[in-house]
Design a protein around this motif. Structure first.
Motif, PDB file in Angstrom:
ATOM      1  N   MET A   1       0.851  -1.197   0.000  1.00 47.59           N
ATOM      2  CA  MET A   1       0.000   0.000   0.000  1.00 47.59           C
ATOM      3  C   MET A   1       0.884   1.243   0.000  1.00 47.59           C
ATOM      4  SD  MET A   1      -3.031   1.424   0.131  1.00 47.59           S
ATOM      5  CE  MET A   1      -4.235   0.248   0.805  1.00 47.59           C
ATOM      6  N   ILE A   2       0.697   2.085  -1.000  1.00 46.92           N
ATOM      7  CA  ILE A   2       1.398   3.355  -1.079  1.00 46.92           C
ATOM      8  C   ILE A   2       0.394   4.466  -0.828  1.00 46.92           C
ATOM      9  CG2 ILE A   2       2.650   4.959  -2.582  1.00 46.92           C
ATOM     10  CD1 ILE A   2       3.900   2.603  -3.953  1.00 46.92           C
ATOM     11  N   MET A   3       0.663   5.307   0.157  1.00 48.92           N
ATOM     12  CA  MET A   3      -0.234   6.414   0.472  1.00 48.92           C
ATOM     13  C   MET A   3       0.399   7.716  -0.009  1.00 48.92           C
ATOM     14  SD  MET A   3      -1.860   7.689   4.085  1.00 48.92           S
ATOM     15  CE  MET A   3      -3.146   6.437   4.042  1.00 48.92           C
ATOM     16  N   ILE A   4      -0.310   8.413  -0.905  1.00 51.97           N
ATOM     17  CA  ILE A   4       0.149   9.693  -1.407  1.00 51.97           C
ATOM     18  C   ILE A   4      -0.353  10.788  -0.475  1.00 51.97           C
ATOM     19  CG2 ILE A   4       0.143  11.273  -3.367  1.00 51.97           C
ATOM     20  CD1 ILE A   4      -0.591   8.832  -5.120  1.00 51.97           C
ATOM     21  N   VAL A   5       0.551  11.571   0.051  1.00 51.73           N
ATOM     22  CA  VAL A   5       0.203  12.651   0.975  1.00 51.73           C
ATOM     23  C   VAL A   5      -0.032  13.905   0.135  1.00 51.73           C
ATOM     24  CG1 VAL A   5       0.919  13.977   2.987  1.00 51.73           C
ATOM     25  CG2 VAL A   5       1.619  11.581   2.758  1.00 51.73           C
ATOM     26  N   LEU A   6      -1.289  14.266  -0.034  1.00 53.72           N
ATOM     27  CA  LEU A   6      -1.679  15.338  -0.941  1.00 53.72           C
ATOM     28  C   LEU A   6      -1.829  16.681  -0.219  1.00 53.72           C
ATOM     29  CD1 LEU A   6      -4.402  13.419  -2.956  1.00 53.72           C
ATOM     30  CD2 LEU A   6      -2.125  14.061  -3.791  1.00 53.72           C
ATOM     31  N   ARG A   7      -1.636  17.724  -0.973  1.00 53.24           N
ATOM     32  CA  ARG A   7      -1.901  19.071  -0.487  1.00 53.24           C
ATOM     33  C   ARG A   7      -2.315  19.912  -1.686  1.00 53.24           C
ATOM     34  NH1 ARG A   7       3.589  18.794  -1.442  1.00 53.24           N
ATOM     35  NH2 ARG A   7       4.547  20.633  -2.424  1.00 53.24           N
ATOM     36  N   SER A   8      -2.840  21.069  -1.441  1.00 52.92           N
ATOM     37  CA  SER A   8      -3.154  21.957  -2.554  1.00 52.92           C
ATOM     38  C   SER A   8      -1.886  22.309  -3.313  1.00 52.92           C
ATOM     39  CB  SER A   8      -3.826  23.239  -2.033  1.00 52.92           C
ATOM     40  OG  SER A   8      -5.196  23.028  -1.815  1.00 52.92           O
ATOM     41  N   ASN A   9      -2.058  22.498  -4.618  1.00 50.91           N
ATOM     42  CA  ASN A   9      -0.976  22.884  -5.522  1.00 50.91           C
ATOM     43  C   ASN A   9       0.016  21.762  -5.807  1.00 50.91           C
ATOM     44  OD1 ASN A   9      -1.970  25.529  -5.836  1.00 50.91           O
ATOM     45  ND2 ASN A   9      -0.976  26.159  -3.931  1.00 50.91           N
ATOM     46  N   CYS A  10      -0.393  20.507  -5.587  1.00 51.72           N
ATOM     47  CA  CYS A  10       0.438  19.392  -6.037  1.00 51.72           C
ATOM     48  C   CYS A  10       0.536  19.430  -7.564  1.00 51.72           C
ATOM     49  CB  CYS A  10      -0.172  18.058  -5.608  1.00 51.72           C
ATOM     50  SG  CYS A  10       0.186  17.584  -3.912  1.00 51.72           S
ATOM     51  N   GLY A  11       1.685  19.042  -8.087  1.00 57.37           N
ATOM     52  CA  GLY A  11       1.865  18.966  -9.536  1.00 57.37           C
ATOM     53  C   GLY A  11       1.321  17.646 -10.057  1.00 57.37           C
ATOM     54  N   MET A  12       0.221  17.691 -10.790  1.00 59.43           N
ATOM     55  CA  MET A  12      -0.469  16.471 -11.179  1.00 59.43           C
ATOM     56  C   MET A  12       0.232  15.693 -12.285  1.00 59.43           C
ATOM     57  SD  MET A  12      -2.793  16.255  -9.029  1.00 59.43           S
ATOM     58  CE  MET A  12      -3.609  14.816  -9.706  1.00 59.43           C
ATOM     59  N   LEU A  13       1.017  16.353 -13.130  1.00 58.25           N
ATOM     60  CA  LEU A  13       1.650  15.643 -14.230  1.00 58.25           C
ATOM     61  C   LEU A  13       2.691  14.647 -13.720  1.00 58.25           C
ATOM     62  CD1 LEU A  13       2.009  18.499 -16.869  1.00 58.25           C
ATOM     63  CD2 LEU A  13       0.236  16.744 -16.683  1.00 58.25           C
ATOM     64  N   ASP A  14       3.547  15.095 -12.823  1.00 60.54           N
ATOM     65  CA  ASP A  14       4.536  14.176 -12.250  1.00 60.54           C
ATOM     66  C   ASP A  14       3.853  13.096 -11.422  1.00 60.54           C
ATOM     67  OD1 ASP A  14       7.123  14.760 -13.125  1.00 60.54           O
ATOM     68  OD2 ASP A  14       7.248  16.510 -11.831  1.00 60.54           O
ATOM     69  N   LEU A  15       2.809  13.466 -10.710  1.00 59.83           N
ATOM     70  CA  LEU A  15       2.096  12.494  -9.886  1.00 59.83           C
ATOM     71  C   LEU A  15       1.400  11.457 -10.759  1.00 59.83           C
ATOM     72  CD1 LEU A  15       1.528  11.783  -6.986  1.00 59.83           C
ATOM     73  CD2 LEU A  15      -0.441  13.324  -7.021  1.00 59.83           C
ATOM     74  N   ALA A  16       0.857  11.891 -11.887  1.00 50.26           N
ATOM     75  CA  ALA A  16       0.223  10.955 -12.814  1.00 50.26           C
ATOM     76  C   ALA A  16       1.236   9.957 -13.352  1.00 50.26           C
ATOM     77  CB  ALA A  16      -0.435  11.715 -13.955  1.00 50.26           C
ATOM     78  N   ALA A  17       2.472  10.398 -13.587  1.00 53.04           N
ATOM     79  CA  ALA A  17       3.513   9.490 -14.070  1.00 53.04           C
ATOM     80  C   ALA A  17       3.834   8.422 -13.034  1.00 53.04           C
ATOM     81  CB  ALA A  17       4.775  10.282 -14.421  1.00 53.04           C
ATOM     82  N   VAL A  18       3.805   8.792 -11.750  1.00 52.53           N
ATOM     83  CA  VAL A  18       4.032   7.811 -10.681  1.00 52.53           C
ATOM     84  C   VAL A  18       2.946   6.733 -10.716  1.00 52.53           C
ATOM     85  CG1 VAL A  18       4.087   7.460  -8.191  1.00 52.53           C
ATOM     86  CG2 VAL A  18       5.209   9.453  -9.185  1.00 52.53           C
ATOM     87  N   VAL A  19       1.700   7.175 -10.794  1.00 56.34           N
ATOM     88  CA  VAL A  19       0.583   6.227 -10.806  1.00 56.34           C
ATOM     89  C   VAL A  19       0.657   5.317 -12.029  1.00 56.34           C
ATOM     90  CG1 VAL A  19      -1.938   6.021 -10.913  1.00 56.34           C
ATOM     91  CG2 VAL A  19      -0.886   7.784  -9.478  1.00 56.34           C
ATOM     92  N   GLU A  20       0.984   5.905 -13.175  1.00 56.50           N
ATOM     93  CA  GLU A  20       1.073   5.128 -14.406  1.00 56.50           C
ATOM     94  C   GLU A  20       2.189   4.085 -14.313  1.00 56.50           C
ATOM     95  OE1 GLU A  20       1.226   5.965 -19.247  1.00 56.50           O
ATOM     96  OE2 GLU A  20       1.651   7.568 -17.812  1.00 56.50           O
ATOM     97  N   ALA A  21       3.329   4.474 -13.759  1.00 52.31           N
ATOM     98  CA  ALA A  21       4.446   3.539 -13.623  1.00 52.31           C
ATOM     99  C   ALA A  21       4.088   2.375 -12.707  1.00 52.31           C
ATOM    100  CB  ALA A  21       5.681   4.271 -13.089  1.00 52.31           C
ATOM    101  N   LEU A  22       3.407   2.648 -11.603  1.00 52.34           N
ATOM    102  CA  LEU A  22       3.022   1.582 -10.682  1.00 52.34           C
ATOM    103  C   LEU A  22       2.002   0.647 -11.318  1.00 52.34           C
ATOM    104  CD1 LEU A  22       2.765   3.675  -7.395  1.00 52.34           C
ATOM    105  CD2 LEU A  22       4.636   2.163  -8.095  1.00 52.34           C
ATOM    106  N   ARG A  23       1.110   1.204 -12.139  1.00 48.96           N
ATOM    107  CA  ARG A  23       0.150   0.351 -12.839  1.00 48.96           C
ATOM    108  C   ARG A  23       0.868  -0.553 -13.824  1.00 48.96           C
ATOM    109  NH1 ARG A  23      -2.528   0.477 -17.629  1.00 48.96           N
ATOM    110  NH2 ARG A  23      -1.754   2.566 -18.168  1.00 48.96           N
ATOM    111  N   TYR A  24       1.820   0.012 -14.576  1.00 50.22           N
ATOM    112  CA  TYR A  24       2.602  -0.808 -15.501  1.00 50.22           C
ATOM    113  C   TYR A  24       3.347  -1.906 -14.753  1.00 50.22           C
ATOM    114  CZ  TYR A  24       2.021   2.416 -19.481  1.00 50.22           C
ATOM    115  OH  TYR A  24       1.532   3.173 -20.511  1.00 50.22           O
ATOM    116  N   ALA A  25       3.856  -1.594 -13.564  1.00 52.14           N
ATOM    117  CA  ALA A  25       4.596  -2.596 -12.791  1.00 52.14           C
ATOM    118  C   ALA A  25       3.705  -3.786 -12.456  1.00 52.14           C
ATOM    119  CB  ALA A  25       5.157  -1.970 -11.515  1.00 52.14           C
ATOM    120  N   CYS A  26       2.448  -3.504 -12.146  1.00 48.55           N
ATOM    121  CA  CYS A  26       1.510  -4.600 -11.882  1.00 48.55           C
ATOM    122  C   CYS A  26       1.314  -5.450 -13.129  1.00 48.55           C
ATOM    123  CB  CYS A  26       0.167  -4.041 -11.414  1.00 48.55           C
ATOM    124  SG  CYS A  26       0.200  -3.255  -9.792  1.00 48.55           S
TER     125      CYS A  26
END
Length: 344
Positions: A1-26
């Motif tokens: 389980m990976i928990m992303i600690v979010l706040r306002s003004n997070c950069g979504m493009l880099d964060l989306a790449a993290v999620v995409e990479a983890l999905r590919y890993a699965c």
């Protein structure tokens, strides 16, 4: 389980790449290797760094579940350390001792420092972040010659595509170098140091300074199945006339450019169907096959079954005839089991 600690003004493009990479890993590993969730300091909705995106966290930090392996602190706009930021910092300080690792990139490193997580450890940070680290945690050591570093249980990243670079490091640590290399391969040019880290195979876009024009066209088609792959467009990319490219391609491969493009697109569609995650109309679009109706017609002609029937067949482990796998020859590999990345 990976928990992303979010706040306002997070950069979504880099964060989306993290999620995409983890999905590919699965998908690559054939395991449900990762599950993602998120928490924030009690916001109903968070404004991302991109003004057209608003999002919500799954949990308030007060109710975040304890069963977490990794805390991920993403990059974002300038950190002001307002009241909600201070609550996140307090949360990180309390939760870090119970998790296996903390991963931070960009100015997310500042939150880790303010929480005392980086005390006595080495991190990497961009110039603006470095200037504030000494104020937030004077015992933090900065590594000046690297864009990625692990110290104790803390992973940090900076530079070009830091979220993706960090995600690949976590994948390699958990699932091995081969899995990380395959995930990097799927991102191609989006990862600047892919070839250095994982070898030449990770580059999916043609280099244009090596290989024959036909080989470069093949690489480009395999990397961009949903793009404009007309003979005219491909010929322009390698500075050849359409007739010259068509003749050279047929002579070298035994197939026309159109046949190769269709084979690659069908193979890409088959891989996505096997994963069982996307709607067929989305697969048709992403694989470059156009409409759902057009994709169905092509599948009936090539495989003798509809896309939905094909998906049922492979998900139920029904053995296909050899001629039904010929679409994968264009990509040079057959599909693998592709379980989904879960979002909890």
């Amino acid at each position: 389980m990976i928990m992303i600690v979010l706040r306002s003004n997070c950069g979504m493009l880099d964060l989306a790449a993290v999620v995409e990479a983890l999905r590919y890993a699965c998908e690559v590993s054939g395991e449900r290797a990762y599950a993602l969730t998120s928490c924030a300091a009690g916001y109903d909705a968070l404004q991302s760094e991109e003004p057209w995106i608003r999002f919500s966290a799954v949990y308030n930090i007060a109710s975040a579940p304890p069963e977490v392996d990794t805390l991920l602190i993403p990059d974002g706009a300038a950190v002001s350390l307002k009241d909600h930021d201070l609550r996140l910092i307090e949360f990180l300080g309390k939760r870090t001792p119970s998790v296996r690792r903390v991963a931070a990139f960009g100015n997310g490193v500042l939150f880790a420092a303010a929480a005392g997580i980086t005390r006595g450890h080495t991190v990497v940070a961009d110039g603006e972040v470095q200037g504030r680290l000494a104020t937030l945690c004077s015992q933090t050591i900065v590594e000046p010659h690297s864009d990625l570093h692990k110290s104790g249980k803390i992973w940090t990243a900076r530079g070009h595509s830091p979220g993706l670079s960090l995600a690949l490091s976590l994948i390699e640590e958990d699932l091995g170098r081969a899995t990380a290399a395959e995930v990097a391969y799927r991102f191609g040019m989006r990862l600047a140091d892919a070839e250095t880290r994982y070898g030449q195979r990770t580059s999916r876009a043609p280099s244009f300074d090596s290989g024959s024009p036909v080989e470069r066209v093949q690489e480009w088609v395999m990397a961009n199945p949903s793009g404009d792959l007309s003979v005219g467009r491909l010929a322009d990319m390698v500075a050849m006339g359409e007739k010259t490219l068509s003749r050279a391609f047929k002579q070298k491969t035994g197939h026309t450019v159109g046949e190769f493009v269709l084979s690659v697109r069908l193979g890409y569609a088959c891989e996505m169907l096997k994963s069982g995650e996307r709607k067929i109309k989305d697969i048709a679009r992403l694989s470059g096959l156009g409409s759902q109706a057009n994709m169905r017609q092509l599948f009936m002609t090539r495989f003798g079954c509809s896309p939905s029937a094909y998906r049922d067949m492979v998900l139920n482990d029904v053995t296909t005839d050899e001629h039904r796998l010929d679409a994968f020859e264009g990509r040079g590999r057959k599909p693998t089991e592709a379980p989904a990345l879960t979002i909890a």
